[in-house]
Design an enzyme around this catalytic site. Structure first.
Site, PDB file in Angstrom:
ATOM      1  N   SER A   1       3.908   2.165   8.455  1.00  0.00           N
ATOM      2  CA  SER A   1       3.656   1.241   7.353  1.00  0.00           C
ATOM      3  C   SER A   1       4.961   0.969   6.620  1.00  0.00           C
ATOM      4  CB  SER A   1       2.638   1.828   6.377  1.00  0.00           C
ATOM      5  OG  SER A   1       1.364   1.884   6.958  1.00  0.00           O
TER       6      SER A   1
ATOM      7  N   HIS B   1       0.821  -1.211   0.000  1.00  0.00           N
ATOM      8  CA  HIS B   1       0.000   0.000   0.000  1.00  0.00           C
ATOM      9  C   HIS B   1       0.854   1.260   0.000  1.00  0.00           C
ATOM     10  CE1 HIS B   1       0.156  -0.260   4.561  1.00  0.00           C
ATOM     11  NE2 HIS B   1       0.236   1.056   4.429  1.00  0.00           N
TER      12      HIS B   1
ATOM     13  N   ASP C   1       1.254  -7.811   2.281  1.00  0.00           N
ATOM     14  CA  ASP C   1       1.333  -6.376   2.007  1.00  0.00           C
ATOM     15  C   ASP C   1       2.786  -5.924   1.862  1.00  0.00           C
ATOM     16  OD1 ASP C   1       0.907  -3.667   1.782  1.00  0.00           O
ATOM     17  OD2 ASP C   1      -0.413  -3.514   3.525  1.00  0.00           O
TER      18      ASP C   1
END
Length: 715
Positions: A645, A83, A219
């Protein structure tokens, strides 16, 4: 007696092995290092942060301004989240070559794809410059002038403090303005796309599973840093070579078990852990519900269109993900704050704080802080709500209004800075607007607009609305705007900007769409912003004094960490499950079995590539599986937030064991109130990353450049 001594020892270790907090890596020696050792860490604080020797911090850059990455090879290969790389993957995708759908792998370096404007930034060293930044500030009378003086000092110091010519000085505030640290950084500008799995792996579960445990998402994405021949930052050039890092992470496939030590390094964006109870209550009861409702309406419209049209799905994939991310986060945050009784916990803290103030004889300095907070947050409530509605509706989620606001700013530049500044901004805007319209669909925006303008006119405090929006018919207004405004296409938008300033301003003010955003922006800038800014400035000053008092009146052993501010931090904890609700307990691990249990053929969120199914059916997991199971994700008590992240999850020896990408829904409250009982960060297991690269993608070239520490587990 032996039992008593053992019990006492265990109690002491438990006290010294607390979790939570986002700690400055240069200040770990002492309490933090002791806590980390007691949790199981095998390395030293010096090995995490060192100026004179390579250390873990040298392998952890900030990725593209908003995420984190980690260097995993001596050729500058970096790993981050899918992402985080999503925008770049989307930019390289077309209907014919859809890398979001199909994935992408560069099987040799010549195949790696360039990414204009993408950067990664490393921290070289950290220094305390508090005294220099605050020089002369105490003598300045007003809060606004204090802030101005601080910024002047920061600018002067940033320009004068020593650094290499290719480096930057960045000074950041900590503890609400009570401390200032200098970060000397290096920013690399030639970053190339190396690989990513298809979204059916990298975004598996999509928005349904976002912020949720159990999770089964691979991810991750891969990029490579390129440098000039001297290994220094340089703009893209075919002459550039792969970056040679000071440190890169070996990847362990030994696996993790419950209660293992874990550590996460990264660049958490923003937390507000020391807000007073009245502020937290306002977030829970007023501000979060309003923002959630606006984004919920926008997302429902976008989702309906994306499910029907692949081209729209590509156009809106990144935008939708960005809107949905915080929509769901705010819901989980509110739920967690209520579950943890955060307001009551803060009220208890405030009662004890007030007792400390009295005991220390500091009533004159700190005695009215809490009552001042109460008054200010009561006064600011409607202004804060109006601010959030304007931001969510006009600036973020309704595209015709957000692009119209750029033109509103253009008119303000003419009024305040004159003709030349107007012309410069107009030309820049005209040339740079292509990307906006490339991913713009007028039918989607029209439907979003109708929903959101209705919310704006019925839910935002009416005393701050422009007269043109009182008692309107949302459907009729929508039809009028989207039939008559030139803001709905690239060609007509550019037509608005043709001519000198007088002609452009006349055309803008004759446009229906521009008239609307101008009336909304004028009302906001005159009725809301000045008063909000004034009250907010008072709260900033109060918060700084409150933080000063907390630091001053707390014992040295108190775990008072600075709020996140997008600077490099270390957090640590243990692999651990949790209990989200009565009668429910979540294990800390997931496997590929769970992917197949969620699998829905052809589904937007839960489809699975056939090759992954084949690998699962044959249990062809290579060196990465354990007893016919393929690990996918795990959770731990590390204190993370947005910006983490892509952060490396490390074991006790500083080896990479996972990749941080999310938090559990109930634990998103950790931005405001961390609880080790329910706050968990979610990581994709490094073994799953390697399995996808190796067995799924067949990218042996990537596997060959990694340093993989083998497992001793029997398959």
């Amino acid at each position: 007696m032996k039992f008593l001594k053992l019990a006492l020892l265990l109690f002491v270790l438990q006290i010294q092995a607390q979790q939570g907090g986002m700690w400055i890596p240069s200040l770990l020696k002492g309490m933090n290092e002791t806590e980390m050792k007691n949790l199981g860490m095998k390395i030293s604080a010096e090995e995490i942060y060192s100026v004179n020797h390579s250390s873990l911090k040298d392998a952890v850059p900030q990725f593209d301004g908003g995420c984190t990455a980690e260097v995993i090879s001596d050729k500058g290969l970096i790993l981050t989240n899918h992402h985080c790389g999503f925008g770049a993957i989307q930019d390289h995708s077309t209907v014919e070559h859809d890398y979001l759908r199909d994935g992408f792998w560069a099987y040799k370096m010549e195949d790696e794809l360039t990414n204009p404007n993408m950067t990664v930034m490393f921290v070289v060293r950290i220094e305390d410059v508090t005294t220099k930044v605050l020089e002369g500030v105490a003598a300045v009378p007003s809060e606004a002038e204090k802030q101005k003086k601080i910024q002047e000092n920061i600018t002067a110091l940033s320009n004068s403090l020593p650094k290499e010519t290719w480096q930057e000085n960045k000074i950041k505030t900590f503890y609400d303005g009570n401390q200032y640290l200098l970060f000397v950084t290096e920013t690399f500008k030639d970053i190339r796309f190396v690989g990513a799995p298809p979204s059916s792996i990298g975004k598996f579960g999509s928005d349904t599973d976002n912020w949720v445990w159990p999770r089964h998402t691979g991810d991750f994405s891969l990029f490579r840093i390129y440098a000039d021949k001297n290994n220094r930052p340089a703009a893209y050039s075919v002459e550039n070579v792969p970056y040679k890092p000071k440190h890169f992470f070996p990847i362990s496939i030994a696996g993790v078990k419950e209660n293992d030590f874990t550590m996460v390094l990264g660049y958490p964006g923003r937390t507000t852990e020391y807000l007073p109870s009245v502020a937290v209550n306002q977030i829970v009861e007023t501000l979060n519900p309003a923002k959630i409702e606006v984004r919920d309406a926008a997302l429902k419209v976008q989702d309906r269109f994306m499910r029907k049209d692949q081209a729209i799905k590509i156009q809106y994939a990144s935008k939708y993900a960005g809107v949905a991310n915080y929509w769901k986060k705010w819901m989980g945050e509110t739920k967690g704050l209520k579950k943890a009784n955060a307001v009551a916990a803060k009220q208890k803290f405030e009662k004890e704080f007030q007792e400390k103030v009295i005991k220390a004889g500091k009533q004159a300095e700190y005695g009215t802080l809490l009552s001042d907070f109460e008054k200010n947050y009561t006064d600011i409530k409607d202004y804060a709500l109006a601010k959030d509605y304007f931001s969510e509706v006009a600036l973020r989620n309704t595209e015709i209004l957000s692009v119209g606001y750029k033109l509103y700013q253009l008119e303000q530049i003419l009024n305040t800075k004159g003709e030349q500044s107007f012309t410069d901004r107009k030309n820049t805007l005209s040339k740079g607007i292509d990307d906006f319209y490339k991913d713009y669909n007028v039918e989607v925006d029209k439907n979003v607009f109708e929903q959101l303008i209705n919310l704006y006119t019925t839910k935002s405090p009416k005393q701050f609305l422009p007269e043109t929006l009182l008692n309107i018919d949302a459907a009729k207004l929508t039809s009028d705007i989207f039939t008559n405004s030139k803001l709905i296409s690239l060609t007509s938008f550019r037509e608005l900007l043709e001519g000198d300033s007088k002609i452009v301003i006349e055309k803008l003010n004759a446009d229906k769409g521009y008239q609307l955003i101008k009336s909304m922006a004028d009302a906001y800038t005159t009725k809301v912003a000045p008063k909000y800014d004034d009250l907010n400035l008072k709260n900033i000053a109060l918060q700084r004094t409150y933080m000063k008092a907390i630091l001053e009146l707390s014992p040295k052993s108190a775990r008072i960490f600075p709020d996140a501010n997008s600077t490099l931090r270390v957090t640590y904890g243990k692999v651990k499950g949790y209990k989200p609700n009565d009668g429910v307990y979540y294990e800390p691990f997931t496997t590929l079995d769970g992917v197949m249990e969620k699998y829905v053929p052809g589904d937007y969120e839960f489809d699975v590539p056939q090759k992954l199914i084949d690998l699962y059916n044959t249990k062809d997991y290579g060196n990465y599986g354990v007893k016919d199971k393929m690990p996918v994700c795990f959770i731990a008590t590390n204190h993370t937030t947005g910006g983490n992240s892509g952060s490396p999850a490390l074991d006790a020896n500083g080896n990479l064991i996972g990749l941080n990408f999310d938090r559990v829904w109930e634990g998103t409250m950790s931005d405001i109130f961390y609880s080790p009982d329910i706050c968990r960060n979610i990581m994709v297991d490094a073994r799953y990353v390697l399995f996808i690269i190796d067995k799924f993608a067949g990218a042996q070239n990537i596997i060959n450049e990694l340093k993989i520490i083998p497992s001793t587990n029997k398959k």
